[in-house]
Structures are given as C-alpha cells and as structure tokens.
Motif scaffolding. Structure first.
Motif, PDB file in Angstrom:
ATOM      1  N   PHE A 237      -3.338  -9.905   1.361  1.00  0.00           N
ATOM      2  CA  PHE A 237      -3.071  -9.123   0.160  1.00  0.00           C
ATOM      3  C   PHE A 237      -3.941  -7.874   0.089  1.00  0.00           C
ATOM      4  CE2 PHE A 237      -1.533 -13.199  -2.092  1.00  0.00           C
ATOM      5  CZ  PHE A 237      -0.278 -13.019  -1.545  1.00  0.00           C
ATOM      6  N   ALA A 238      -5.131  -7.923   0.704  1.00  0.00           N
ATOM      7  CA  ALA A 238      -5.931  -6.708   0.799  1.00  0.00           C
ATOM      8  C   ALA A 238      -5.187  -5.654   1.621  1.00  0.00           C
ATOM      9  CB  ALA A 238      -7.287  -7.025   1.423  1.00  0.00           C
ATOM     10  N   PHE A 239      -4.534  -6.088   2.690  1.00  0.00           N
ATOM     11  CA  PHE A 239      -3.714  -5.175   3.488  1.00  0.00           C
ATOM     12  C   PHE A 239      -2.539  -4.641   2.667  1.00  0.00           C
ATOM     13  CE2 PHE A 239       0.338  -5.106   5.867  1.00  0.00           C
ATOM     14  CZ  PHE A 239       0.160  -3.921   6.555  1.00  0.00           C
ATOM     15  N   ILE A 240      -1.843  -5.534   1.960  1.00  0.00           N
ATOM     16  CA  ILE A 240      -0.689  -5.114   1.159  1.00  0.00           C
ATOM     17  C   ILE A 240      -1.108  -4.119   0.085  1.00  0.00           C
ATOM     18  CG2 ILE A 240       1.041  -5.921  -0.502  1.00  0.00           C
ATOM     19  CD1 ILE A 240       1.186  -8.533   1.098  1.00  0.00           C
ATOM     20  N   SER A 241      -2.250  -4.377  -0.542  1.00  0.00           N
ATOM     21  CA  SER A 241      -2.708  -3.508  -1.621  1.00  0.00           C
ATOM     22  C   SER A 241      -3.226  -2.166  -1.121  1.00  0.00           C
ATOM     23  CB  SER A 241      -3.805  -4.237  -2.418  1.00  0.00           C
ATOM     24  OG  SER A 241      -4.337  -3.409  -3.427  1.00  0.00           O
ATOM     25  N   GLY A 242      -3.969  -2.195  -0.024  1.00  0.00           N
ATOM     26  CA  GLY A 242      -4.617  -0.973   0.428  1.00  0.00           C
ATOM     27  C   GLY A 242      -3.820  -0.112   1.370  1.00  0.00           C
ATOM     28  N   SER A 243      -2.896  -0.713   2.134  1.00  0.00           N
ATOM     29  CA  SER A 243      -2.209   0.047   3.183  1.00  0.00           C
ATOM     30  C   SER A 243      -1.351   1.206   2.687  1.00  0.00           C
ATOM     31  CB  SER A 243      -1.373  -0.898   4.058  1.00  0.00           C
ATOM     32  OG  SER A 243      -0.360  -1.545   3.309  1.00  0.00           O
ATOM     33  N   PRO A 244      -0.680   1.105   1.518  1.00  0.00           N
ATOM     34  CA  PRO A 244       0.101   2.285   1.107  1.00  0.00           C
ATOM     35  C   PRO A 244      -0.753   3.536   0.952  1.00  0.00           C
ATOM     36  CG  PRO A 244       0.751   0.363  -0.182  1.00  0.00           C
ATOM     37  CD  PRO A 244      -0.475  -0.014   0.590  1.00  0.00           C
ATOM     38  N   PHE A 245      -1.947   3.393   0.380  1.00  0.00           N
ATOM     39  CA  PHE A 245      -2.817   4.549   0.182  1.00  0.00           C
ATOM     40  C   PHE A 245      -3.477   4.972   1.492  1.00  0.00           C
ATOM     41  CE2 PHE A 245      -2.463   2.370  -3.873  1.00  0.00           C
ATOM     42  CZ  PHE A 245      -2.166   3.419  -4.723  1.00  0.00           C
ATOM     43  N   TYR A 247      -2.280   4.500   4.645  1.00  0.00           N
ATOM     44  CA  TYR A 247      -1.282   5.088   5.525  1.00  0.00           C
ATOM     45  C   TYR A 247      -0.744   6.413   4.976  1.00  0.00           C
ATOM     46  CZ  TYR A 247      -0.926   0.809   8.379  1.00  0.00           C
ATOM     47  OH  TYR A 247      -1.177  -0.243   9.215  1.00  0.00           O
ATOM     48  N   ILE A 248      -0.346   6.409   3.704  1.00  0.00           N
ATOM     49  CA  ILE A 248       0.377   7.557   3.136  1.00  0.00           C
ATOM     50  C   ILE A 248      -0.568   8.691   2.757  1.00  0.00           C
ATOM     51  CG2 ILE A 248       1.862   8.324   1.232  1.00  0.00           C
ATOM     52  CD1 ILE A 248       3.122   5.503   1.250  1.00  0.00           C
ATOM     53  N   GLU A 249      -1.676   8.366   2.087  1.00  0.00           N
ATOM     54  CA  GLU A 249      -2.556   9.417   1.590  1.00  0.00           C
ATOM     55  C   GLU A 249      -3.664   9.777   2.583  1.00  0.00           C
ATOM     56  OE1 GLU A 249      -3.886   8.493  -2.369  1.00  0.00           O
ATOM     57  OE2 GLU A 249      -1.920   8.977  -3.207  1.00  0.00           O
ATOM     58  N   LEU A 250      -4.231   8.772   3.261  1.00  0.00           N
ATOM     59  CA  LEU A 250      -5.323   9.061   4.191  1.00  0.00           C
ATOM     60  C   LEU A 250      -4.805   9.630   5.510  1.00  0.00           C
ATOM     61  CD1 LEU A 250      -8.333   8.965   4.926  1.00  0.00           C
ATOM     62  CD2 LEU A 250      -8.011   6.587   5.649  1.00  0.00           C
ATOM     63  N   PHE A 251      -3.739   9.024   6.059  1.00  0.00           N
ATOM     64  CA  PHE A 251      -3.230   9.441   7.369  1.00  0.00           C
ATOM     65  C   PHE A 251      -1.950  10.270   7.287  1.00  0.00           C
ATOM     66  CE2 PHE A 251      -5.940   5.848   8.600  1.00  0.00           C
ATOM     67  CZ  PHE A 251      -6.649   6.420   9.649  1.00  0.00           C
ATOM     68  N   GLY A 252      -1.427  10.496   6.090  1.00  0.00           N
ATOM     69  CA  GLY A 252      -0.285  11.398   5.927  1.00  0.00           C
ATOM     70  C   GLY A 252       1.049  10.845   6.385  1.00  0.00           C
ATOM     71  N   VAL A 253       1.203   9.522   6.447  1.00  0.00           N
ATOM     72  CA  VAL A 253       2.489   8.917   6.804  1.00  0.00           C
ATOM     73  C   VAL A 253       3.484   9.155   5.665  1.00  0.00           C
ATOM     74  CG1 VAL A 253       3.676   6.745   7.322  1.00  0.00           C
ATOM     75  CG2 VAL A 253       1.391   7.182   8.255  1.00  0.00           C
ATOM     76  N   ARG A 254       4.715   9.548   5.999  1.00  0.00           N
ATOM     77  CA  ARG A 254       5.726   9.777   4.968  1.00  0.00           C
ATOM     78  C   ARG A 254       6.142   8.443   4.346  1.00  0.00           C
ATOM     79  NH1 ARG A 254       8.030  14.711   4.911  1.00  0.00           N
ATOM     80  NH2 ARG A 254       9.894  13.869   3.909  1.00  0.00           N
ATOM     81  N   PRO A 255       6.395   8.409   3.018  1.00  0.00           N
ATOM     82  CA  PRO A 255       6.747   7.147   2.363  1.00  0.00           C
ATOM     83  C   PRO A 255       7.928   6.428   3.000  1.00  0.00           C
ATOM     84  CG  PRO A 255       6.258   8.818   0.706  1.00  0.00           C
ATOM     85  CD  PRO A 255       6.263   9.510   2.038  1.00  0.00           C
ATOM     86  N   GLU A 256       8.946   7.187   3.449  1.00  0.00           N
ATOM     87  CA  GLU A 256      10.112   6.543   4.040  1.00  0.00           C
ATOM     88  C   GLU A 256       9.809   5.944   5.418  1.00  0.00           C
ATOM     89  OE1 GLU A 256      10.758  11.075   4.595  1.00  0.00           O
ATOM     90  OE2 GLU A 256       9.863   9.695   3.141  1.00  0.00           O
ATOM     91  N   ASN A 257       8.682   6.337   6.019  1.00  0.00           N
ATOM     92  CA  ASN A 257       8.288   5.782   7.314  1.00  0.00           C
ATOM     93  C   ASN A 257       7.254   4.668   7.191  1.00  0.00           C
ATOM     94  OD1 ASN A 257       9.959   7.577   8.708  1.00  0.00           O
ATOM     95  ND2 ASN A 257       8.366   9.165   8.768  1.00  0.00           N
ATOM     96  N   TYR A 258       6.715   4.492   5.997  1.00  0.00           N
ATOM     97  CA  TYR A 258       5.708   3.449   5.790  1.00  0.00           C
ATOM     98  C   TYR A 258       6.251   2.072   6.173  1.00  0.00           C
ATOM     99  CZ  TYR A 258       2.981  -0.007   3.206  1.00  0.00           C
ATOM    100  OH  TYR A 258       2.261  -1.122   2.853  1.00  0.00           O
ATOM    101  N   GLY A 259       7.511   1.814   5.833  1.00  0.00           N
ATOM    102  CA  GLY A 259       8.103   0.503   6.096  1.00  0.00           C
ATOM    103  C   GLY A 259       8.119   0.136   7.571  1.00  0.00           C
ATOM    104  N   PHE A 260       8.214   1.140   8.457  1.00  0.00           N
ATOM    105  CA  PHE A 260       8.234   0.847   9.886  1.00  0.00           C
ATOM    106  C   PHE A 260       6.863   0.336  10.346  1.00  0.00           C
ATOM    107  CE2 PHE A 260      11.652   3.997   9.415  1.00  0.00           C
ATOM    108  CZ  PHE A 260      12.690   3.293   9.992  1.00  0.00           C
ATOM    109  N   LEU A 261       5.782   0.982   9.862  1.00  0.00           N
ATOM    110  CA  LEU A 261       4.444   0.517  10.216  1.00  0.00           C
ATOM    111  C   LEU A 261       4.170  -0.850   9.609  1.00  0.00           C
ATOM    112  CD1 LEU A 261       2.308   3.779   9.858  1.00  0.00           C
ATOM    113  CD2 LEU A 261       3.227   2.732  11.930  1.00  0.00           C
ATOM    114  N   PHE A 262       4.628  -1.054   8.384  1.00  0.00           N
ATOM    115  CA  PHE A 262       4.455  -2.353   7.737  1.00  0.00           C
ATOM    116  C   PHE A 262       5.223  -3.428   8.492  1.00  0.00           C
ATOM    117  CE2 PHE A 262       5.168  -5.682   4.659  1.00  0.00           C
ATOM    118  CZ  PHE A 262       3.992  -5.713   3.923  1.00  0.00           C
ATOM    119  N   GLY A 263       6.429  -3.085   8.926  1.00  0.00           N
ATOM    120  CA  GLY A 263       7.281  -4.058   9.601  1.00  0.00           C
ATOM    121  C   GLY A 263       6.745  -4.520  10.939  1.00  0.00           C
ATOM    122  N   LEU A 264       5.925  -3.687  11.595  1.00  0.00           N
ATOM    123  CA  LEU A 264       5.325  -4.110  12.861  1.00  0.00           C
ATOM    124  C   LEU A 264       4.544  -5.407  12.700  1.00  0.00           C
ATOM    125  CD1 LEU A 264       3.947  -0.749  14.335  1.00  0.00           C
ATOM    126  CD2 LEU A 264       5.868  -2.113  15.201  1.00  0.00           C
TER     127      LEU A 264
END
Length: 408
Positions: A237-245, A247-264
């Motif tokens: 749950f720490a991963f679930i809670s922290g990864s959106p920020f 991936y998206i804000e720290l590393f600049g991953v686009r929101p529509e591409n976040y699901g691909f990294l999560f799905g790995l």
C-alpha cells in the motif's frame, strides 16, 4: 439465463468451472477501488485545491474502511451465510461510488471513499471464507493463488482504464466506471452457491463474538500469519499510495502511461502466484510463506539502497519495485490459508480480522508516506523496506513452518 445460474449453483463448488472465476471478480473490489483512480490523484489535488498529503487521505480512508468493514461482514456471514452479506456490500459500494463522483472537496471525498470501501470489502473477506468452506489448507492456498491469477487482470486493467478516462473526461467519471463494476460483481455473485450451511452458523451475540476474537488474538500462529502478512500489505500500500506522485510528478510519467508501469508489477505477481500454486502442494504453505518473507525483506532493502544511491533513475526504481511486488505472491495466499486453517467454524470472522489488520496497517503506511512526502521516492521506499523487515521478524518469531512429507 436464470436456469443456467441455478444449474451452476446446484453443482459442488469445487467442481464448478465458474467458481474460481466468479470469486476472482469479487476479490477484485480492492484493486478496482484503489488502482483505477491512482492516475487521477494529481488531477484531484489540482481540482479540489488539495495538497499531496490531503489527496492521500482519500486512499488511506479507503484502506481504513476496507479493513474495519471486514469485521462487520465476517460476523454477519458466519451468522447469515456468505451470499446475502456480499450482495448488501456491493450495493453500499455503489452508493459510495456515486457520492465520490459528486463531491466538491477532499474531506467529503475521503468520507465517501470510506463508505465505498466498507461495502467493497464484503467481497474479498467472504471469498476467503468461501474457499475455506470448500477446501482444506494447502489446497486452499493453491486455490487462492489460482484465483489471484483470475483477478490479476484487475490491477493491470484498472489504472489503464483510469488513465484513458482522464484523456477523454475528468476524474469524476472514474467513480462512475467503478459503480459499473459493481453491476458485474452482482452478476458474478448470482452464479455462486451458498457455501456456509445452516448447521455451522454462529450467533451474533456480543459475548460469542468477543470469545471468537479472544481465541484468534491469543493464538500465536494466527497472529504470526495475520499480523505478519499485514506488514507485507503495508509495503504494497505504500507503493500504491506513493507511486502516482513519484512516477507522475517526480519522473514526469504521463498519467495515461502510469498504468503500464503499475501493470508490470502485477505481471510479476501473476508469475509468482503461478509458481506458488504448484509449489505449495509439494512443500506446504508455511515453507513457501517463509521463502516469501525472506525475499520481500531482501528486495525491500535493495529498493532503499537503489533510491539512496540513485541507481538507474526511473528504471532502477521500477525494477526494484517489480521485484518486491512480485515476491508478495508467495506471501498473501499462504498466510491467509494458514490463518484460517484452525478455525473452520468461524472462517468468516477469522478472515475478517486478518483483513482488518492488513488494510488498517496499509492505511497507516499510506498515511505515513504522505506525511513524510518530501518530493523524493525515499518516503515510499523507506516504508516498504521497513515493513518487509518487520514481517520477516514476526514470521521467524511466531511461526514454525510445517513441512509436507514428500512421497518416497
């Protein structure tokens, strides 16, 4: 169609080809309720003028409701059977979805997420009880692993759906999509038989419930399984809670591409669950659980080292998280099978208490990640690594593995 459903319910659950698939749908309330809106968390913060830690309250509120609500459904299911409480929970979940979609501030969103979670948790907690109703220990662990393969599509599909919704509409439509999933879950429930016979149902009197919880909380092995696995959940749950920020804000991953990294990570969990479903019948669930917590601790330490050293940037972080999330496939099914083994008469209550501990600990870990947020990945990595080490310590202290005797 009604005749077909009646024919399916009349068969032995262990023989029904739809049993595991339907249970997998009901187990998917967790990932569908959390993962689908993860890509929208930064957008929710901007729209509702809320800081990162405030947006993460909505995730912690879901985890807390998902944990606390299981105590309610577990007791009700041991008294009234499994199907009616699940149907009631799905309806409450749908009400929460509508409330989330209409909210105008982050405080009310967190409150509706709590309501949504209290309803959603009826599915997973009673699915585990249904499996204990039908199968014995190691077979139950194997079935839980196979069922996770069925439900494994949910954590992959959910954030992808959420990301694509954000391309065409705002974040509120994510909750309408979650409500539509409730309809799918009701159809799956209609195909399931009642697995808890009248002869094994228990009373709802406070003294009876109090005695049941006393037995569970004073059983050394039960605590080893339930509390130990709750810290693995805390890492997840720490991963679930922290990864959106991260991936998206720290590393600049686009929101529509976040699901691909999560799905790995879910692909890794599916692979390990496949291995576990086969290995557990040979070596036993306790041995596989011990292997899982050792690997989780090792990968948690590797993750912290990777973040501190800055090894590999985004892909170094993704690789370490992939390893940690994958090895949890050795932990969850085996720990739950062990926790339920000694309490067949109150499998619903035992499942509910274990689930409450898991998701309440998860809620605290998500809150901790938000509280320590400093614009880096270290808060998320630190909570994951620390939780994995605590889980290993509890397993070594409280559980002595029971090995299966291999044929000569």
């Amino acid at each position: 169609m009604l005749a077909r459903l009646a024919a399916v319910r009349s068969r032995s659950p262990a023989e029904s080809p739809f049993f595991i698939a339907a249970l997998g749908v009901l187990m998917s309330f967790g990932p569908m309720g959390t993962d689908m809106y993860l890509p929208g968390m930064p957008a929710i913060g901007r729209d509702l003028h809320a800081a990162q830690d405030q947006v993460q309250w909505t995730l912690s509120a879901f985890f807390l409701g998902f944990g606390v609500g299981q105590l309610l459904w577990g007791a009700l299911s041991d008294r009234f059977g499994r199907r009616i409480p699940v149907a009631t929970g799905i309806l409450l979940y749908a009400i929460g979805c509508v409330g989330c979609s209409l909210t105008v501030d982050v405080g009310h969103l967190a409150a509706w997420r709590f309501v949504q979670a209290v309803g959603a948790c009826a599915g997973p907690v009673l699915v585990r009880a249904m499996i204990r109703d039908v199968f014995e220990r190691d077979r139950a662990a194997s079935v839980l692993s196979m069922m996770m393969l069925v439900m494994g599509a949910a954590p992959i599909i959910a954030p992808l759906i959420g990301g694509q919704i954000l391309v065409w509409a705002n974040w509120r439509w994510i909750f309408w999509a979650q409500a539509a999933f409730g309809i799918v879950a009701l159809l799956a429930l209609a195909s399931l038989p009642e697995t808890h016979p009248d002869s094994r149902r228990t009373s709802l009197r406070p003294m009876v419930l109090g005695e049941a919880y006393r037995k569970l909380l004073t059983d050394r092995r039960y605590l080893g399984y339930a509390v130990g696995s709750s810290f693995i959940y805390a890492g997840m749950f720490a991963f679930i809670s922290g990864s959106p920020f991260v991936y998206i804000e720290l590393f600049g991953v686009r929101p529509e591409n976040y699901g691909f990294l999560f799905g790995l990570n879910i692909v890794g969990m599916i692979i390990v669950n496949t291995l576990n479903s086969r290995a557990v019948m040979r070596f036993g669930s306790d041995v596989m659980l011990r292997i899982g917590v050792w690997l989780a601790a090792a990968t948690g330490i590797l993750l912290v080292a990777c973040v501190l050293g800055g090894w590999g940037g985004l892909w170094g972080l993704v690789g370490c998280l992939f390893l940690f999330m994958s090895v949890t496939g050795f932990c969850f099914a085996n720990s739950m099978a062990g926790a339920l083994q000694s309490f067949p008469q109150m499998a619903g209550t035992a499942s509910a208490l274990a689930g409450m501990l898991q998701f309440s600990t998860g809620a605290l870990s998500g809150w901790a990640v938000g509280l320590m947020a400093d614009g880096t990945a270290m808060p998320m990595a630190g909570v994951i690594g620390g939780a994995a080490l605590v889980s290993l310590a509890l397993n070594l202290w409280l559980i002595r593995p029971v090995r299966r005797r291999l044929p000569a």
